[in-house]
Motif scaffolding. Structure first.
Motif, short mmCIF file in Angstrom:
data_model
loop_
_atom_site.label_atom_id
_atom_site.label_comp_id
_atom_site.label_asym_id
_atom_site.label_seq_id
_atom_site.Cartn_x
_atom_site.Cartn_y
_atom_site.Cartn_z
N ASP A 163 42.05 37.02 26.57
CA ASP A 163 41.47 35.85 26.14
C ASP A 163 42.21 34.78 26.11
O ASP A 163 43.25 34.63 26.80
CB ASP A 163 40.03 36.17 24.90
N GLY A 164 41.38 33.43 26.47
CA GLY A 164 41.84 32.46 26.57
C GLY A 164 42.11 31.42 27.84
O GLY A 164 42.72 30.69 27.97
N ALA A 165 41.34 32.48 28.83
CA ALA A 165 41.46 31.80 30.69
C ALA A 165 40.45 32.94 31.09
O ALA A 165 40.38 33.56 30.56
CB ALA A 165 42.70 32.60 30.63
N ARG A 166 39.61 31.39 32.04
CA ARG A 166 38.14 32.62 32.32
C ARG A 166 38.66 32.75 33.43
O ARG A 166 39.70 32.80 34.05
CB ARG A 166 37.53 30.72 32.62
N PRO A 167 38.07 33.73 34.11
CA PRO A 167 38.18 34.28 34.92
C PRO A 167 38.48 33.67 36.75
O PRO A 167 37.01 32.86 36.41
CB PRO A 167 37.20 35.84 35.41
N ASN A 168 38.95 33.38 37.08
CA ASN A 168 38.46 33.24 38.48
C ASN A 168 38.64 34.24 39.52
O ASN A 168 38.58 34.69 40.06
CB ASN A 168 39.84 32.50 39.27
N GLY A 169 37.30 33.55 40.16
CA GLY A 169 36.27 35.21 40.94
C GLY A 169 34.83 34.32 41.13
O GLY A 169 34.49 33.79 41.15
N LEU A 170 34.27 34.92 40.63
CA LEU A 170 32.40 34.57 41.13
C LEU A 170 32.17 33.90 39.56
O LEU A 170 32.50 34.51 38.73
CB LEU A 170 31.48 36.60 40.94
N ARG A 171 31.04 33.38 39.57
CA ARG A 171 31.07 32.44 38.56
C ARG A 171 29.23 32.65 38.62
O ARG A 171 28.32 31.97 39.97
CB ARG A 171 31.74 31.03 38.85
N ARG A 172 27.97 32.38 37.55
CA ARG A 172 26.76 32.31 37.98
C ARG A 172 26.77 30.88 36.11
O ARG A 172 26.92 31.97 35.14
CB ARG A 172 26.46 33.43 37.55
N GLU A 173 26.08 30.49 36.37
CA GLU A 173 25.98 29.27 35.31
C GLU A 173 23.83 29.84 34.94
O GLU A 173 23.51 29.11 36.31
CB GLU A 173 26.01 27.54 35.29
N TYR A 174 24.20 30.31 33.40
CA TYR A 174 22.61 30.78 34.14
C TYR A 174 21.95 29.81 33.56
O TYR A 174 20.69 29.87 33.57
CB TYR A 174 22.46 32.01 33.08
N LYS A 175 22.55 28.49 32.64
CA LYS A 175 21.48 27.45 32.38
C LYS A 175 20.77 27.93 31.40
O LYS A 175 19.34 27.23 30.75
CB LYS A 175 19.97 26.93 33.91
N GLN A 176 21.65 28.41 30.76
CA GLN A 176 20.52 29.38 29.42
C GLN A 176 21.88 28.97 27.92
O GLN A 176 23.05 29.17 28.28
CB GLN A 176 20.24 30.75 29.60
N HIS A 177 21.11 28.94 27.04
CA HIS A 177 21.48 29.28 25.35
C HIS A 177 21.15 30.53 24.69
O HIS A 177 20.33 31.00 25.19
CB HIS A 177 21.97 27.84 25.04
N ALA A 178 22.16 30.63 24.41
CA ALA A 178 21.80 31.88 22.75
C ALA A 178 21.87 31.45 21.64
O ALA A 178 23.01 30.62 21.20
CB ALA A 178 22.48 33.01 23.21
N LEU A 179 20.57 31.37 21.20
CA LEU A 179 20.84 30.95 19.94
C LEU A 179 20.55 32.63 19.18
O LEU A 179 19.56 32.87 18.67
CB LEU A 179 19.49 30.61 19.51
N LEU A 180 21.35 31.77 17.84
CA LEU A 180 21.65 33.08 16.98
C LEU A 180 21.41 32.68 15.52
O LEU A 180 21.83 31.24 15.52
CB LEU A 180 23.22 33.10 16.87
N THR A 181 20.52 33.49 14.68
CA THR A 181 20.11 33.29 13.41
C THR A 181 20.13 35.08 13.52
O THR A 181 19.58 35.61 13.52
CB THR A 181 19.44 32.75 14.03
#
Length: 386
Positions: A163-181
């Motif tokens: 962890d601590g590093a994003r993978p370099n390759g395919l990328r998609r921004e979902y334009k979503q947030h997850a709300l946790l409760t």
């Protein structure tokens, strides 16, 4: 004598990195030649550390790994025996049940902090070398890896980025947030977990390890809608949640704060350099639908430990054939799981009525035809294992 400080440097001390270290330590003749670089090693003994709000849905394969090989199962856990999948506003639903899959439980839900505390306790007794570090970054050098960290620099024959590093390759921004409760249900269903697809994104209600009538909510929406939901008065939020989820669990009352997490898809190659691999979140970060992220990471480390067992008996040999074999064996499971978690939320959130109806019919077909349901359920239960 080895010229490097360590044989293996594991960058990241989250659940994936810690599980990998424990598996490798069982095989290595000198576990102190394995270094884990990360933070929160003393999580259980540090009162000022703020608790992580996440709960984790661990599937049957992960449960067996943590309970059996690692003996690191948290004391608190909520079993999942039935998963109910539905689509808001459409006919069709699908039930995935443990007895049909031939297991006692499909999996269980645990607190992130509980799991990490248990894994770190096992890690402190494993004989591996722990290096506290906020950031650890590995770079190639002739015949070894250099690892930069807070305390300076170390060298290793292999480096594993967890962890601590994003993978370099395919990328998609979902334009979503997850709300946790967390909510309390007036009519809880013992061992039932729910995944409901809405027009805005998936909504999950998972059994909670703190009580039989509690459920962890993971509600995915666009950023603006998520922010609005997070700031609603409690009664208004509960009303919105009931409208989206329905009354399967009776009335739902919030019992915790609401937290937002932005969502994106990243996936890259396992092999980063001649002597460097990526596993877990450093290899792929997934949409939380179906809760596959950590489960996939744990399958990564189980296969990697198996692939490296012959190399660990003599670390002077070249690691190339062992790393190449690992990457080849993991490729089908990684990309199939990524495809499922990337496609489902986008497919069900389409505003095309034909596709919406087709999704509903697909759920109905899966529910009535075991040949359609069981392969999908088996992938969620344990993935493709080599």
């Amino acid at each position: 004598m080895n010229a490097t400080d360590f044989d293996i440097a594991i960058c990241g001390a989250g659940p994936v990195g810690t599980a990998l270290a424990l598996l490798l330590a069982k095989q290595h003749p000198h576990p102190d030649r394995i270094a884990v670089l990360g933070k929160n090693f003393d999580l259980a003994r540090t009162e000022h550390v703020q608790g992580d709000p996440r709960t984790l849905a661990l599937n049957h394969g992960s449960l067996r790994l943590l309970q059996g090989q690692l003996q690191a199962w948290p004391r608190r856990a909520a079993p999942m025996r039935t998963v109910h999948v539905s689509q808001q506003g459409r006919l069709g639903r699908c039930l995935i049940q443990a007895h049909e899959m031939g297991v006692a439980d499909l999996g269980a839900v645990v607190h992130y902090d509980d799991l990490l505390e248990k894994l770190h306790a096992r890690l402190r007794d494993s004989g591996v070398t722990l290096i506290p570090a906020q950031i650890a970054q590995a770079n190639s050098a002739p015949g070894h890896m250099r690892v930069q960290h807070d305390a300076g620099q170390s060298s290793a024959l292999l480096a594993i980025q967890c962890d601590g590093a994003r993978p370099n390759g395919l990328r998609r921004e979902y334009k979503q947030h997850a709300l946790l409760t967390t909510v309390r249900a007036s009519r809880p269903q013992d061992g039932w977990a729910y995944e409901r697809f809405t027009a805005h994104g998936p909504l999950a209600a998972l059994p909670h390890p703190d009580g039989a009538d509690l459920y962890g909510i993971v509600w995915c929406n666009g950023p603006e809608r998520s922010q609005t939901l997070a700031e609603l008065p409690e009664s208004d939020f509960q009303h919105a949640l009931m409208q989206a989820f329905g009354e399967r669990l009776g009335q739902l009352h919030t019992v915790s704060d609401r937290h937002l997490f932005p969502l994106a898809f990243h996936a890259g190659p396992s092999r980063l350099a001649e002597r460097m691999l990526a596993v877990g979140n450093a290899a792929q970060t997934l949409h939380p639908v179906a809760g596959q992220g950590l489960n996939l990471g744990l399958r990564d480390v189980a296969q990697l430990a198996h692939s490296l067992a012959p190399w660990q008996s003599d670390c002077r040999q070249s690691p190339t054939p062992f790393l190449t074999r690992y990457a080849r064996l993991r490729r089908p499971d990684r990309w199939l799981t990524a495809a499922i978690t990337d496609t489902l939320p986008r497919l069900f959130a389409t505003h095309n009525p034909l596709i919406q109806h087709a999704c509903g019919l697909g759920l109905l077909a899966m529910d009535t035809l075991p040949l359609a349901r069981l392969p999908f359920a088996r992938q969620l239960l344990q993935g493709l294992r080599a």
